[in-house]
Design a protein around this motif. Structure first.
Motif, mmCIF file in Angstrom:
data_model
loop_
_atom_site.group_PDB
_atom_site.id
_atom_site.type_symbol
_atom_site.label_atom_id
_atom_site.label_comp_id
_atom_site.label_asym_id
_atom_site.label_seq_id
_atom_site.Cartn_x
_atom_site.Cartn_y
_atom_site.Cartn_z
ATOM 1 N N MET A 295 10.891 36.231 107.125
ATOM 2 C CA MET A 295 10.267 34.966 106.748
ATOM 3 C C MET A 295 8.788 35.167 106.433
ATOM 4 S SD MET A 295 11.908 32.139 109.337
ATOM 5 C CE MET A 295 13.576 32.262 109.946
ATOM 6 N N LYS A 296 8.110 35.949 107.265
ATOM 7 C CA LYS A 296 6.677 36.169 107.052
ATOM 8 C C LYS A 296 6.416 36.892 105.736
ATOM 9 C CE LYS A 296 2.547 38.271 109.052
ATOM 10 N NZ LYS A 296 1.989 39.133 110.132
ATOM 11 N N ASP A 297 7.154 37.963 105.484
ATOM 12 C CA ASP A 297 6.957 38.714 104.245
ATOM 13 C C ASP A 297 7.353 37.887 103.030
ATOM 14 O OD1 ASP A 297 5.989 40.880 105.631
ATOM 15 O OD2 ASP A 297 7.920 41.924 105.712
ATOM 16 N N THR A 298 8.365 37.042 103.185
ATOM 17 C CA THR A 298 8.750 36.135 102.103
ATOM 18 C C THR A 298 7.613 35.185 101.771
ATOM 19 O OG1 THR A 298 11.111 36.240 102.626
ATOM 20 C CG2 THR A 298 10.330 34.257 101.507
ATOM 21 N N PHE A 299 7.020 34.596 102.798
ATOM 22 C CA PHE A 299 5.902 33.672 102.601
ATOM 23 C C PHE A 299 4.713 34.404 101.968
ATOM 24 C CE2 PHE A 299 1.895 32.002 104.372
ATOM 25 C CZ PHE A 299 1.908 30.723 103.827
ATOM 26 N N ASN A 300 4.398 35.602 102.471
ATOM 27 C CA ASN A 300 3.267 36.354 101.925
ATOM 28 C C ASN A 300 3.472 36.643 100.437
ATOM 29 O OD1 ASN A 300 2.033 36.389 104.424
ATOM 30 N ND2 ASN A 300 2.595 38.490 104.905
ATOM 31 N N ALA A 301 4.703 37.004 100.079
ATOM 32 C CA ALA A 301 4.990 37.306 98.676
ATOM 33 C C ALA A 301 4.789 36.065 97.811
ATOM 34 C CB ALA A 301 6.415 37.835 98.531
ATOM 35 N N PHE A 302 5.228 34.902 98.310
ATOM 36 C CA PHE A 302 5.046 33.670 97.543
ATOM 37 C C PHE A 302 3.565 33.327 97.389
ATOM 38 C CE2 PHE A 302 4.328 29.084 97.400
ATOM 39 C CZ PHE A 302 5.046 28.744 96.267
ATOM 40 N N VAL A 303 2.809 33.434 98.482
ATOM 41 C CA VAL A 303 1.376 33.115 98.428
ATOM 42 C C VAL A 303 0.659 34.024 97.437
ATOM 43 C CG1 VAL A 303 -0.773 33.115 99.766
ATOM 44 C CG2 VAL A 303 1.306 32.145 100.752
ATOM 45 N N PRO A 310 -2.756 35.955 101.518
ATOM 46 C CA PRO A 310 -2.164 35.476 102.781
ATOM 47 C C PRO A 310 -2.871 36.016 104.021
ATOM 48 C CG PRO A 310 -0.765 37.155 101.788
ATOM 49 C CD PRO A 310 -1.829 36.835 100.786
ATOM 50 N N SER A 311 -3.601 37.122 103.910
ATOM 51 C CA SER A 311 -4.269 37.680 105.085
ATOM 52 C C SER A 311 -5.308 36.718 105.662
ATOM 53 C CB SER A 311 -4.926 39.024 104.753
ATOM 54 O OG SER A 311 -6.008 38.861 103.853
ATOM 55 N N THR A 312 -5.863 35.841 104.815
ATOM 56 C CA THR A 312 -6.835 34.865 105.327
ATOM 57 C C THR A 312 -6.159 33.891 106.290
ATOM 58 O OG1 THR A 312 -6.458 33.357 103.456
ATOM 59 C CG2 THR A 312 -8.185 35.016 103.206
ATOM 60 N N ILE A 313 -4.889 33.618 106.065
ATOM 61 C CA ILE A 313 -4.137 32.727 106.954
ATOM 62 C C ILE A 313 -3.933 33.391 108.309
ATOM 63 C CG2 ILE A 313 -1.902 31.616 107.322
ATOM 64 C CD1 ILE A 313 -1.739 31.268 104.264
ATOM 65 N N TRP A 314 -3.481 34.656 108.304
ATOM 66 C CA TRP A 314 -3.154 35.319 109.567
ATOM 67 C C TRP A 314 -4.410 35.659 110.367
ATOM 68 C CZ3 TRP A 314 1.274 33.621 109.920
ATOM 69 C CH2 TRP A 314 2.156 33.609 108.850
ATOM 70 N N THR A 315 -5.513 35.866 109.681
ATOM 71 C CA THR A 315 -6.781 36.056 110.396
ATOM 72 C C THR A 315 -7.163 34.794 111.165
ATOM 73 O OG1 THR A 315 -7.576 37.674 108.777
ATOM 74 C CG2 THR A 315 -9.239 36.570 110.129
ATOM 75 N N GLN A 316 -6.988 33.643 110.526
ATOM 76 C CA GLN A 316 -7.281 32.371 111.194
ATOM 77 C C GLN A 316 -6.316 32.101 112.338
ATOM 78 O OE1 GLN A 316 -8.395 28.945 108.424
ATOM 79 N NE2 GLN A 316 -7.684 30.446 106.921
ATOM 80 N N VAL A 317 -5.043 32.436 112.148
ATOM 81 C CA VAL A 317 -4.047 32.254 113.207
ATOM 82 C C VAL A 317 -4.448 33.041 114.446
ATOM 83 C CG1 VAL A 317 -1.688 32.842 113.885
ATOM 84 C CG2 VAL A 317 -2.097 31.640 111.734
ATOM 85 N N ASN A 318 -4.788 34.317 114.254
ATOM 86 C CA ASN A 318 -5.185 35.159 115.391
ATOM 87 C C ASN A 318 -6.438 34.630 116.068
ATOM 88 O OD1 ASN A 318 -3.027 36.795 114.762
ATOM 89 N ND2 ASN A 318 -4.245 38.412 113.839
#
Length: 516
Positions: A295-303, A310-318
């Motif tokens: 699911m995560k890689d699918t979302f990253n590919a779409f973004v 998409p890395s800006t999203i996961w940086t904020q999540v962390n």
């Protein structure tokens, strides 16, 4: 004439005489009979001992089947909650059984307690005196993270602004004046009946509720709003160590398209039990179903296909997860003081986020016992079982070395898994004049400055890193080149957290796989 001489040894005349003596013959026969009797008795005794051993072995097996805790041949687990055999913990049970655990009653002497409900009220007398090897999948005081009112009003970055009612009524009214287009939702800890409203439609006198700003202009995929669930694991509270399961992320979509927007249609903006799964979202199906991505890689590919990072999203999540645990750690640590040791506890929660169209991330809630049942969505079985397995591996329950009761049996076995040479860091600093004594705080991870408690903490951190599988460390934070200076971890962290952060930095200098 040739003479033939017999090869038989010539007998002494006395021997011939004695051989003809009847008394001697009787004694020889007596000795023969006595030897045979002794041999027979010896054989019977051996048979009897074998019989006793076989009987004792069978009896021990029977006793173990009746009460597996008597001999503790295999590690055991127990379940705590309502109707635990109704199916919602099916994947938890499956993972434990695959790991060789035997289930026992919650009142028995278990090695691991998996509690779907918060166990510390009903089981305090048991949990306050746990043995060192016993593990429980909740932390005392974890409600400071999972209580919706407590979390939402923490006033930290990545949290939509929230106000307690009725005590924050005036602050809310002042905040709403700044922007008349703001919309709000009113919630309580049950999180039911959420509807978007204007400020003049809210009940500002309702006790034990909070009013939270609604995140407008959500990021949509194929017109659907969604949330993301990040499985987060707390392994230690003093010092603090937090991980996320990075093997996948749960994506749940609203079943009705967001536009044209109507606040009376909750399915447009509230993710419920009957959410739209990722494999039914057209733009994501080609990655998730056709190509087999997570699911995560699918979302990253779409973004990325939309020209975004998409890395800006996961940086904020962390960052959001790290901030919450840092703010609440002192309260959770205080709660653990009522128990013999905080090392008996670990906790896996699911923290839910939403994203707006500008790629800003907002933390919405943390679920203490997230749904791990695939009854409604069978394809989620793999996700849930991998989350459970990774969690148990991280905290040392799913051990690579089998050991009864999860206990280490010898110093040699402990050293085989993690020895002092695996712990020591900063060779130049620790051998310098600066660290001849332990007065300088920077030297607190040097061998001669380590106390037994600190050494054990670092050994646990080492084993977590080695066994983390698809889990990734959130705190201490990742260290990316150029590496921070050893003095970088200052007053923002407690002394215990500064020490463990410096230790991870030291390991990162030696091996870059330790940097994150």
């Amino acid at each position: 004439m040739q003479r033939f001489v017999s090869h038989r040894k010539l007998s002494d005349p006395k021997d011939e005489k004695s051989s003809r003596d009847p008394s001697v013959e009787r004694r020889k026969q007596s000795w023969t009979y006595d030897g045979k009797s002794f041999a027979a008795a010896f054989i019977l005794a051996c048979c009897f001992l074998v019989f006793l051993n076989v009987y004792a072995y069978k009896q021990s097996i029977a006793n173990e089947l009746e009460n597996p805790n008597v001999t503790a041949k295999v590690p055991t687990y127990a379940l705590f909650g309502k109707n635990v055999d109704s199916g919602y913990l099916r994947h938890v049970i499956a993972v434990f059984e695959r790991l060789g655990f035997q289930r026992v009653d919650v009142s028995s002497k278990w090695d691991v307690l998996w509690a779907h409900e918060y166990p510390f009220r009903n089981m305090y007398s048991v949990l306050k005196n746990l043995k060192p090897h016993q593990k429980v999948n909740h932390f005392p005081g974890s409600g400071y993270i999972t209580n919706k009112l407590e979390l939402s009003t923490s006033e930290l970055p990545h949290l939509p602004r929230a106000f307690r009612m009725p005590q924050d009524k005036e602050r809310l009214l002042e905040y709403a004046k700044a922007d008349e287009d703001l919309m709000f939702v009113q919630k309580d800890n049950n999180h039911r009946g959420i509807t978007i409203k204007h400020i003049n439609e809210l009940n500002l006198s309702a006790n034990n509720t909070f009013i939270q700003e609604y995140v407008s202009k959500p990021f949509l995929i194929d017109g659907y709003k969604f949330d993301i669930g990040v499985y987060t694991i707390l392994t230690s509270i003093n010092p603090l160590r937090v991980y996320i399961y990075d093997g996948d992320i749960l994506f749940r979509f609203c079943p009705v398209k967001y536009y044209p927007f109507d606040p009376q249609i909750l399915d447009k903006y509230v993710v419920g039990d009957d959410y739209l799964p990722i494999w039914k979202v057209p733009s994501l199906k080609k990655y998730y179903v056709d190509k087999g991505f997570s699911m995560k890689d699918t979302f990253n590919a779409f973004v990325e296909s939309q020209g975004k990072d998409p890395s800006t999203i996961w940086t904020q999540v962390n960052e959001a997860i790290r901030n919450i645990y840092l703010q609440k750690e002192s309260k959770i640590r205080q709660s653990t003081l009522h128990y013999q040791s905080s090392t008996n506890f670990f906790e896996m929660v699911r923290i839910d986020f939403v994203i707006d169209e500008d790629m800003n991330v907002f933390l919405m809630e943390a679920n203490m016992s997230p749904n791990l049942s695939s009854a409604h969505y069978p394809p989620n079985q793999l996700l849930y079982e991998q989350v459970i397995f990774n969690t148990l591996a991280l905290v040392g329950v799913a051990q690579r070395i089998k050991s009864s009761d999860l206990q280490i049996r010898s110093v040699a076995e402990e050293d085989m898994m993690v020895a002092l040479k695996n712990i020591v860091v900063f060779p130049h600093l620790c051998s310098s004049h600066l660290c001849q004594t332990c007065e300088n705080a920077l030297c607190d991870v040097c061998k001669h400055c380590l106390t037994i408690d600190v050494l054990n903490q670092l050994k646990n951190a080492y084993k977590e890193h080695v066994n983390r599988l698809d889990c990734r460390r959130v705190f201490p934070p990742a260290m990316t080149p150029p590496l921070p200076n050893i003095t970088s971890y200052g007053n923002a962290y407690s002394p215990e957290n500064q020490r463990v952060a410096r230790w991870f930095l030291g390991k990162c200098h030696i091996d870059h796989s330790w940097c994150s």
